[in-house]
Design a protein around this motif. Structure first.
Motif, PDB file in Angstrom:
ATOM      1  N   PRO A  14     -64.376 103.947  53.394  1.00 59.60           N
ATOM      2  CA  PRO A  14     -63.361 103.391  52.482  1.00 59.60           C
ATOM      3  C   PRO A  14     -62.024 104.129  52.548  1.00 59.60           C
ATOM      4  CG  PRO A  14     -65.474 103.560  51.379  1.00 59.60           C
ATOM      5  CD  PRO A  14     -65.631 104.242  52.685  1.00 59.60           C
ATOM      6  N   ALA A  15     -62.069 105.483  52.648  1.00 58.29           N
ATOM      7  CA  ALA A  15     -60.820 106.244  52.691  1.00 58.29           C
ATOM      8  C   ALA A  15     -60.030 105.913  53.959  1.00 58.29           C
ATOM      9  CB  ALA A  15     -61.116 107.735  52.622  1.00 58.29           C
ATOM     10  N   ARG A  16     -60.723 105.796  55.093  1.00 60.83           N
ATOM     11  CA  ARG A  16     -60.026 105.453  56.347  1.00 60.83           C
ATOM     12  C   ARG A  16     -59.504 104.020  56.313  1.00 60.83           C
ATOM     13  NH1 ARG A  16     -60.197 108.996  60.341  1.00 60.83           N
ATOM     14  NH2 ARG A  16     -61.655 110.775  60.220  1.00 60.83           N
ATOM     15  N   ILE A  17     -60.254 103.123  55.651  1.00 58.20           N
ATOM     16  CA  ILE A  17     -59.771 101.736  55.518  1.00 58.20           C
ATOM     17  C   ILE A  17     -58.462 101.705  54.746  1.00 58.20           C
ATOM     18  CG2 ILE A  17     -60.271  99.510  54.470  1.00 58.20           C
ATOM     19  CD1 ILE A  17     -63.234 100.013  55.071  1.00 58.20           C
ATOM     20  N   ASP A  18     -58.414 102.438  53.617  1.00 60.24           N
ATOM     21  CA  ASP A  18     -57.181 102.470  52.822  1.00 60.24           C
ATOM     22  C   ASP A  18     -56.038 103.057  53.629  1.00 60.24           C
ATOM     23  OD1 ASP A  18     -58.584 101.393  50.716  1.00 60.24           O
ATOM     24  OD2 ASP A  18     -59.031 103.347  49.807  1.00 60.24           O
ATOM     25  N   ARG A  19     -56.328 104.107  54.390  1.00 64.75           N
ATOM     26  CA  ARG A  19     -55.306 104.735  55.222  1.00 64.75           C
ATOM     27  C   ARG A  19     -54.783 103.765  56.280  1.00 64.75           C
ATOM     28  NH1 ARG A  19     -51.073 107.789  56.025  1.00 64.75           N
ATOM     29  NH2 ARG A  19     -50.961 108.640  58.138  1.00 64.75           N
ATOM     30  N   ALA A  20     -55.708 103.030  56.914  1.00 63.40           N
ATOM     31  CA  ALA A  20     -55.311 102.090  57.964  1.00 63.40           C
ATOM     32  C   ALA A  20     -54.480 100.940  57.403  1.00 63.40           C
ATOM     33  CB  ALA A  20     -56.552 101.550  58.670  1.00 63.40           C
ATOM     34  N   LEU A  21     -54.884 100.413  56.248  1.00 67.55           N
ATOM     35  CA  LEU A  21     -54.128  99.309  55.638  1.00 67.55           C
ATOM     36  C   LEU A  21     -52.723  99.768  55.246  1.00 67.55           C
ATOM     37  CD1 LEU A  21     -56.941  97.716  53.440  1.00 67.55           C
ATOM     38  CD2 LEU A  21     -55.930  96.756  55.521  1.00 67.55           C
ATOM     39  N   LYS A  22     -52.645 101.007  54.769  1.00 65.57           N
ATOM     40  CA  LYS A  22     -51.336 101.542  54.386  1.00 65.57           C
ATOM     41  C   LYS A  22     -50.459 101.762  55.622  1.00 65.57           C
ATOM     42  CE  LYS A  22     -49.151 105.397  51.958  1.00 65.57           C
ATOM     43  NZ  LYS A  22     -49.380 106.664  51.245  1.00 65.57           N
ATOM     44  N   ALA A  23     -51.074 102.319  56.669  1.00 62.01           N
ATOM     45  CA  ALA A  23     -50.301 102.607  57.885  1.00 62.01           C
ATOM     46  C   ALA A  23     -49.796 101.331  58.555  1.00 62.01           C
ATOM     47  CB  ALA A  23     -51.159 103.422  58.857  1.00 62.01           C
ATOM     48  N   THR A  24     -50.605 100.261  58.483  1.00 58.47           N
ATOM     49  CA  THR A  24     -50.210  98.982  59.122  1.00 58.47           C
ATOM     50  C   THR A  24     -49.482  98.066  58.158  1.00 58.47           C
ATOM     51  OG1 THR A  24     -52.383  98.038  58.563  1.00 58.47           O
ATOM     52  CG2 THR A  24     -52.161  99.098  60.713  1.00 58.47           C
ATOM     53  N   LYS A  25     -49.233  98.585  56.928  1.00 54.96           N
ATOM     54  CA  LYS A  25     -48.512  97.815  55.912  1.00 54.96           C
ATOM     55  C   LYS A  25     -49.161  96.465  55.652  1.00 54.96           C
ATOM     56  CE  LYS A  25     -44.055 100.015  56.793  1.00 54.96           C
ATOM     57  NZ  LYS A  25     -42.620  99.820  57.097  1.00 54.96           N
ATOM     58  N   ASN A  26     -50.514  96.467  55.659  1.00 55.06           N
ATOM     59  CA  ASN A  26     -51.286  95.257  55.379  1.00 55.06           C
ATOM     60  C   ASN A  26     -50.850  94.076  56.257  1.00 55.06           C
ATOM     61  OD1 ASN A  26     -52.941  96.346  53.230  1.00 55.06           O
ATOM     62  ND2 ASN A  26     -51.079  96.333  51.977  1.00 55.06           N
ATOM     63  N   SER A  27     -50.636  94.364  57.537  1.00 50.11           N
ATOM     64  CA  SER A  27     -50.152  93.317  58.452  1.00 50.11           C
ATOM     65  C   SER A  27     -51.279  92.460  59.021  1.00 50.11           C
ATOM     66  CB  SER A  27     -49.368  93.964  59.603  1.00 50.11           C
ATOM     67  OG  SER A  27     -50.171  94.909  60.285  1.00 50.11           O
ATOM     68  N   GLY A  28     -52.520  92.744  58.650  1.00 49.57           N
ATOM     69  CA  GLY A  28     -53.607  91.900  59.115  1.00 49.57           C
ATOM     70  C   GLY A  28     -54.851  92.697  59.446  1.00 49.57           C
ATOM     71  N   LEU A  29     -55.946  91.952  59.698  1.00 45.66           N
ATOM     72  CA  LEU A  29     -57.225  92.582  59.960  1.00 45.66           C
ATOM     73  C   LEU A  29     -57.246  93.285  61.314  1.00 45.66           C
ATOM     74  CD1 LEU A  29     -60.167  93.064  59.118  1.00 45.66           C
ATOM     75  CD2 LEU A  29     -60.739  90.850  60.123  1.00 45.66           C
ATOM     76  N   GLN A  30     -56.698  92.652  62.347  1.00 43.64           N
ATOM     77  CA  GLN A  30     -56.750  93.212  63.691  1.00 43.64           C
ATOM     78  C   GLN A  30     -55.974  94.525  63.813  1.00 43.64           C
ATOM     79  OE1 GLN A  30     -58.757  92.054  66.189  1.00 43.64           O
ATOM     80  NE2 GLN A  30     -58.201  93.975  67.190  1.00 43.64           N
ATOM     81  N   PRO A  31     -54.686  94.599  63.292  1.00 42.76           N
ATOM     82  CA  PRO A  31     -53.967  95.884  63.364  1.00 42.76           C
ATOM     83  C   PRO A  31     -54.703  97.007  62.632  1.00 42.76           C
ATOM     84  CG  PRO A  31     -52.439  94.110  62.922  1.00 42.76           C
ATOM     85  CD  PRO A  31     -53.801  93.511  62.822  1.00 42.76           C
TER      86      PRO A  31
END
Length: 324
Positions: A14-31
């Protein structure tokens, strides 16, 4: 189902998911998924570490620009270009930083050479960095002010609680002192009443002794002058119910409850003497305010009658009184 829920169902942390969504600015599932796979071995930086690193890099860049130490050694022959947005970067570190901030992960080598900054570009870059630093400092100042306000509120509350505790302790101490004084006053009053009762008892005893000696003297004199007849007059029998009896036996019933008080008084004692004796036996009564009443005949004695003797009030040789 949201991107986050989808990634959670795939087993990502979950922590890495939040980090990834933040880093990609919620630009989509694939990024987000690409970011997770590319950074699976890297530790997740904390928010404080990100802010500290960002601010330190801003300060370092300001210092570097102000000192004029931007030279060609910082440049590379081939730059790195973001295939998604077209931005060109001098170094791999800058490209990685851009990837974390934007979520872009498509980069390629470029033959475009990044020219050194002109004086105008240096000034613009310096102004931009200073503005960023000022914004960060302003935000930190707000946080500090909020913390200081909360700490001040806590200090004031602690001071108020301490003051209330001190007032309560003082009130309890005053109450304790007042209770001690009340007990001492009651004990003093009881001691004084006992002493006064003893004095009155001594007076009555002396009066009784004097009366007996006088009766003996008068009896002896009468016997000398007229031998047979006066003997019965000088020696009245015990239990005589005549009003001339030198002793008066009283039973005093208390209106406040308790056992009745019984005592024999010289008939020439007053009701005031009886009141003093009652007050010494029971502190609920005061010698100046106690009143007596007889049951038969029913009568309440006035303050003037309190000064009369028991014989004058018709209580000899015995009577029952109600004290109130």
């Amino acid at each position: 189902m949201s991107d986050r829920e989808t990634l959670l169902s795939m087993g990502f942390d979950p922590a890495r998911i939040d980090r990834a969504l933040k880093a990609t600015k919620n630009s989509g599932l694939q990024p987000a998924m690409d970011h997770l796979l590319a950074n699976s071995e890297k530790p997740i930086p904390t928010a404080e570490e990100e802010e500290d690193e960002d601010e330190e890099s801003v300060k370092a860049n300001i210092k570097k620009i102000e000192s004029g130490n931007v030279d060609d050694s910082d440049l590379v022959a081939k730059s790195i270009k973001c295939s998604e947005c077209g931005k060109v970067f001098r170094s791999t570190a800058n490209a990685e930083f851009h990837a974390e901030k934007s979520g872009h992960d498509q980069f390629e080598e470029s033959t475009d050479e990044i020219k050194p900054l002109t004086e105008e570009e240096k000034k613009a870059k310096l102004a931009e960095l200073r503005e960023k630093l000022a914004i960060k400092r302003a935000a930190q100042a707000k946080v500090d002010a909020k913390d200081n306000k909360a700490n001040e509120a806590l200090r004031r509350k602690a001071g108020q609680d301490s003051g209330k505790i001190k007032e309560d302790m003082q009130a309890k101490e005053l109450q304790k002192q007042a209770e001690q004084k009340r007990r001492e006053k009651l004990e003093d009053a009881k001691a004084k009443a006992a002493i006064k009762a003893q004095i009155e008892a001594d007076k009555r005893e002396r009066a009784e002794k004097a009366a007996r000696e006088k009766a003996i003297r008068e009896g002896s004199s009468s016997t000398t002058q007229t031998p047979p007849a006066p003997v019965n007059v000088a020696k009245p029998a015990a239990g005589v119910s005549s009003s001339d009896n030198p002793q008066t036996r009283l039973q005093v019933r208390l209106s406040v409850g308790g056992q009745p008080l019984t005592k024999a008084f010289p008939s020439d004692n007053t009701l005031v003497d009886v009141a003093e004796w009652v007050a010494s036996e029971n502190l609920n009564y005061n010698v100046d305010t106690v009143t007596f009443a007889s049951t038969f005949p029913r009568k309440t004695f006035s303050r003037d009658e309190m000064k009369k003797t028991l014989k004058e009030n018709g209580l000899t040789p015995s009577a029952v009184l109600m004290a109130s």
